[in-house]
Design a protein around this motif. Structure first.
Motif, short mmCIF file in Angstrom:
data_model
loop_
_atom_site.label_atom_id
_atom_site.label_comp_id
_atom_site.label_asym_id
_atom_site.label_seq_id
_atom_site.Cartn_x
_atom_site.Cartn_y
_atom_site.Cartn_z
N ILE A 58 0.85 -1.18 0.00
CA ILE A 58 0.00 0.00 0.00
C ILE A 58 0.89 1.24 0.00
N ALA A 59 0.65 2.15 -0.91
CA ALA A 59 1.43 3.39 -0.93
C ALA A 59 1.02 4.29 0.23
N PRO A 60 1.95 5.04 0.83
CA PRO A 60 1.60 6.02 1.86
C PRO A 60 0.58 7.02 1.32
N PRO A 61 -0.21 7.65 2.20
CA PRO A 61 -1.31 8.50 1.75
C PRO A 61 -0.92 9.62 0.79
N THR A 62 0.28 10.18 0.94
CA THR A 62 0.67 11.32 0.11
C THR A 62 1.57 10.92 -1.06
N PHE A 63 1.69 9.64 -1.33
CA PHE A 63 2.58 9.14 -2.38
C PHE A 63 2.32 9.79 -3.73
N LEU A 64 1.06 9.98 -4.09
CA LEU A 64 0.73 10.47 -5.44
C LEU A 64 1.13 11.93 -5.66
N SER A 65 1.57 12.61 -4.62
CA SER A 65 2.09 13.97 -4.83
C SER A 65 3.30 13.94 -5.76
N THR A 66 4.07 12.85 -5.73
CA THR A 66 5.24 12.74 -6.61
C THR A 66 4.80 12.54 -8.06
N VAL A 67 3.72 11.85 -8.27
CA VAL A 67 3.20 11.64 -9.62
C VAL A 67 2.58 12.93 -10.15
N ALA A 68 1.90 13.66 -9.26
CA ALA A 68 1.28 14.92 -9.65
C ALA A 68 2.33 15.93 -10.10
N ALA A 69 3.49 15.91 -9.47
CA ALA A 69 4.54 16.87 -9.82
C ALA A 69 4.93 16.76 -11.29
N VAL A 70 4.94 15.54 -11.81
CA VAL A 70 5.26 15.32 -13.22
C VAL A 70 4.04 15.65 -14.09
N ALA A 71 2.87 15.20 -13.67
CA ALA A 71 1.66 15.42 -14.46
C ALA A 71 1.34 16.89 -14.62
N ASN A 72 1.67 17.71 -13.60
CA ASN A 72 1.31 19.13 -13.61
C ASN A 72 2.31 20.02 -14.34
N ARG A 73 3.42 19.45 -14.75
CA ARG A 73 4.50 20.28 -15.29
C ARG A 73 4.04 21.12 -16.48
N ARG A 74 3.27 20.52 -17.38
CA ARG A 74 2.82 21.26 -18.56
C ARG A 74 1.95 22.45 -18.15
N LEU A 75 1.05 22.25 -17.20
CA LEU A 75 0.18 23.34 -16.76
C LEU A 75 0.98 24.43 -16.06
#
Length: 339
Positions: A58-75
């Motif tokens: 199970i990923a820690p609760p805030t794990f997806l913040s690292t994925v968001a950092a890449v996903a948001n780069r274009r915006l």
């Protein structure tokens, strides 16, 4: 980067879906858990995760913040052409609908969801909706950033950052969009996090409003900050370079805001003993944690039960994080489900 100087409020509603999926890796979960000092066995051992009913770590609760950092780069490339020299995180909300597990393949819908002006500054909220391979929403994140101009930092900071920043990060925007539609396909929110029977160490009948969680003190060194920068992808040099921190008007190198949030989430889930029993987590940052080169810094976490709901067997936990006597969290709450 050339500043186009347009009104960023006109981009509210602009969004896109990431071009490729992100596959959640077993070792990435462990790396992130180490970086936020979250040693719950479900992040490290398949057997422990299996005892909670899951087939992978199970990923820690805030794990997806690292994925968001890449996903948001274009915006964020587009946003920073609006005349800002930087954007600084001020508020974060995580809504959990399904635990993130090893092997999940996630895409993110990214949207500039709101722009507000407070005290003469723009507060920009970006929403990430993470969807797994079954087409269900596993988590929604709302990240609020404040636009910073060169008026608020030393004029030499851009040149300094250029000399010390990691190579290969030149992601300058190719140009402004002529329109801002969000063409992502809608997905259904998963019900798993709100319907599964939680396996918490604390039972609902054993808590009451005002009860306090066991306090926790976390030690942070410059090495921890460098490690988190590498794991998370947040390589802003204010977190590891003294001269850049000084030019930014800071007293010294400071810990990442998202690192302090990850530590806070682990503080709550350690008390629960079931990381997937948290359904919402919100933190508003009000201060920073200074980490000097010659000595370790620390964060002291405390919490208490703010409210309870007997019909849903849920509670809201209010968190406090302090560093050197200063409150780091201006407002922080976690919604939890109990056995």
């Amino acid at each position: 980067m050339v500043k186009v100087l347009f009104d960023v409020a006109g981009l509210v509603g602009y969004g896109y879906r990431t071009d490729d999926f992100y596959e959640v890796g077993r070792e990435k979960i462990r790396e992130y858990a180490r970086a936020v000092q979250d040693f719950h066995l479900a992040h490290w051992s398949e057997d422990a995760a299996g005892e909670l009913g899951y087939t992978g770590l199970i990923a820690p609760p805030t794990f997806l913040s690292t994925v968001a950092a890449v996903a948001n780069r274009r915006l964020l490339e587009i946003v920073t052409t609006a005349g800002y020299d930087a954007v600084v995180q001020t508020d974060q909300v995580f809504e959990m609908y399904k635990p993130v597990l090893t092997g999940d393949r996630l895409v993110s819908d990214v949207e500039l969801s709101s722009v507000r002006k407070i005290a003469g500054k723009d507060l920009i909220t970006v929403t990430n909706t993470f969807i797994d391979q079954t087409g269900e929403v596993v988590q929604v994140m709302h990240t609020t950033l404040v636009g910073i101009t060169i008026d608020h930092v030393d004029v030499g900071i851009s040149d300094m950052i250029e000399r010390v920043i990691m190579s290969g990060l030149d992601t300058a925007a190719e140009g402004m969009p002529t329109s801002a539609p969000n063409t992502a396909t809608a997905a259904n929110l998963s019900s798993i996090s709100r319907t599964r029977v939680p396996r918490t160490a604390i039972r609902f009948e054993d808590i009451a409003v005002g009860d306090e969680l066991p306090a926790r003190t976390v030690r942070l060194t410059r090495g921890d900050l460098v490690n988190y920068a590498g794991v998370s992808g947040d390589v802003n040099p204010i977190h590891w370079h003294d001269a850049v921190a000084a030019l930014a008007g800071l007293p010294d190198v400071i810990a990442h805001g998202m690192l302090t949030m990850g530590l806070g989430a682990g503080f709550v889930t350690a008390w629960l003993a079931d990381p997937s029993a948290m359904t919402r987590y919100r933190v508003r940052l009000s201060n920073y944690t200074v980490i000097e080169a010659a000595s370790a810094g620390s964060l002291e976490f405390t919490g208490r039960i703010k409210s309870v709901d007997s019909e849903t067997r849920t509670a809201v936990v209010s968190l406090v994080a302090k560093s050197s006597g200063r409150k780091v969290f201006g407002l922080a709450t976690a919604d939890v489900r109990l056995a």
